[in-house]
Design a protein around this motif. Structure first.
Motif, PDB file in Angstrom:
ATOM      1  N   GLY A  67       0.811  -1.214   0.000  1.00  0.00           N
ATOM      2  CA  GLY A  67       0.000   0.000   0.000  1.00  0.00           C
ATOM      3  C   GLY A  67       0.844   1.263   0.000  1.00  0.00           C
ATOM      4  O   GLY A  67       0.467   2.276  -0.589  1.00  0.00           O
ATOM      5  N   LEU A  68       1.996   1.215   0.640  1.00  0.00           N
ATOM      6  CA  LEU A  68       2.890   2.375   0.662  1.00  0.00           C
ATOM      7  C   LEU A  68       3.514   2.594  -0.715  1.00  0.00           C
ATOM      8  O   LEU A  68       3.666   3.733  -1.157  1.00  0.00           O
ATOM      9  N   VAL A  69       3.876   1.499  -1.383  1.00  0.00           N
ATOM     10  CA  VAL A  69       4.399   1.608  -2.748  1.00  0.00           C
ATOM     11  C   VAL A  69       3.311   2.177  -3.660  1.00  0.00           C
ATOM     12  O   VAL A  69       3.568   3.064  -4.473  1.00  0.00           O
ATOM     13  N   LEU A  70       2.098   1.680  -3.503  1.00  0.00           N
ATOM     14  CA  LEU A  70       0.978   2.167  -4.303  1.00  0.00           C
ATOM     15  C   LEU A  70       0.745   3.655  -4.049  1.00  0.00           C
ATOM     16  O   LEU A  70       0.477   4.411  -4.985  1.00  0.00           O
ATOM     17  N   ALA A  71       0.884   4.084  -2.808  1.00  0.00           N
ATOM     18  CA  ALA A  71       0.715   5.505  -2.483  1.00  0.00           C
ATOM     19  C   ALA A  71       1.715   6.350  -3.261  1.00  0.00           C
ATOM     20  O   ALA A  71       1.354   7.364  -3.867  1.00  0.00           O
TER      21      ALA A  71
ATOM     22  N   GLU B  80      -5.056   6.082   3.139  1.00  0.00           N
ATOM     23  CA  GLU B  80      -4.829   6.492   4.529  1.00  0.00           C
ATOM     24  C   GLU B  80      -3.458   7.129   4.692  1.00  0.00           C
ATOM     25  O   GLU B  80      -3.315   8.134   5.370  1.00  0.00           O
ATOM     26  N   TYR B  81      -2.448   6.551   4.053  1.00  0.00           N
ATOM     27  CA  TYR B  81      -1.100   7.106   4.140  1.00  0.00           C
ATOM     28  C   TYR B  81      -1.046   8.482   3.521  1.00  0.00           C
ATOM     29  O   TYR B  81      -0.473   9.407   4.088  1.00  0.00           O
ATOM     30  N   LEU B  82      -1.656   8.652   2.353  1.00  0.00           N
ATOM     31  CA  LEU B  82      -1.601   9.934   1.663  1.00  0.00           C
ATOM     32  C   LEU B  82      -2.389  11.015   2.386  1.00  0.00           C
ATOM     33  O   LEU B  82      -2.001  12.194   2.347  1.00  0.00           O
ATOM     34  N   THR B  83      -3.476  10.664   3.050  1.00  0.00           N
ATOM     35  CA  THR B  83      -4.248  11.678   3.770  1.00  0.00           C
ATOM     36  C   THR B  83      -3.597  12.047   5.097  1.00  0.00           C
ATOM     37  O   THR B  83      -3.852  13.133   5.621  1.00  0.00           O
TER      38      THR B  83
END
Length: 149
Positions: free
Chosen positions: A61-65, A144-147
């Motif tokens: 998910g962090l890579v996707l972000a 969630e990471y990006l927000t």
């Protein structure tokens, strides 16, 4: 007129100093198997190896972000990620085992297995999410990471 990138790389390797008007090379990427294909394949490969390094599917998910900051991922491509990541893991594990059998001195080919690739594959392919949440819901993790950032 600016030099070609290949000429600049050659000049750097030969120790030639660049003038202020030339390009500055800050890195070289070797696209050994460059081809015309879909970006989602490269994203899936990046996510696979990031998850192997961390041992956690949620790392995808962090890579996707990071990816979606510069390029939108269409929903139909997002739906393919779990299959593409699983396929990359299986490919790496099977080819690694085969190559190791052919050449036991080539221990590099078993790096995916040493990084617990089979365990990661089981985590990704599980049928039901854990009570703490779905660590393969990479879109939610990315959002969630990006927000929060």
């Amino acid at each position: 007129m600016h030099k070609s990138v290949l000429r600049v790389c050659r000049d750097i390797l030969n120790g030639i100093v660049l003038s202020d008007t030339d390009y500055r090379v800050t890195g070289i990427i070797d696209f050994g198997d460059i081809q015309f294909s879909y970006y989602v394949f490269e994203l899936a490969i990046s996510m696979t190896y990031a998850m192997l390094l961390s041992g956690q599917p949620s790392t995808g998910g962090l890579v996707l972000a990071g990816y979606t900051v510069t390029r939108r991922l269409p929903d139909h491509e997002y739906r393919l990620l779990k299959t593409l990541i699983s396929a990359r893991l299986v490919q790496s594990l099977i080819l690694g085992a085969y190559t190791l059998e052919q050449d036991p001195s080539n221990t590099y080919v078993s790096s995916t297995e040493k990084a617990k690739g089979w365990e990661l594959l089981r985590k990704i392919r599980k049928s039901t999410p854990s009570p703490e949440g779905d660590d393969t819901d990479w879109k939610t993790i990315a959002n969630e990471y990006l927000t929060r950032s």
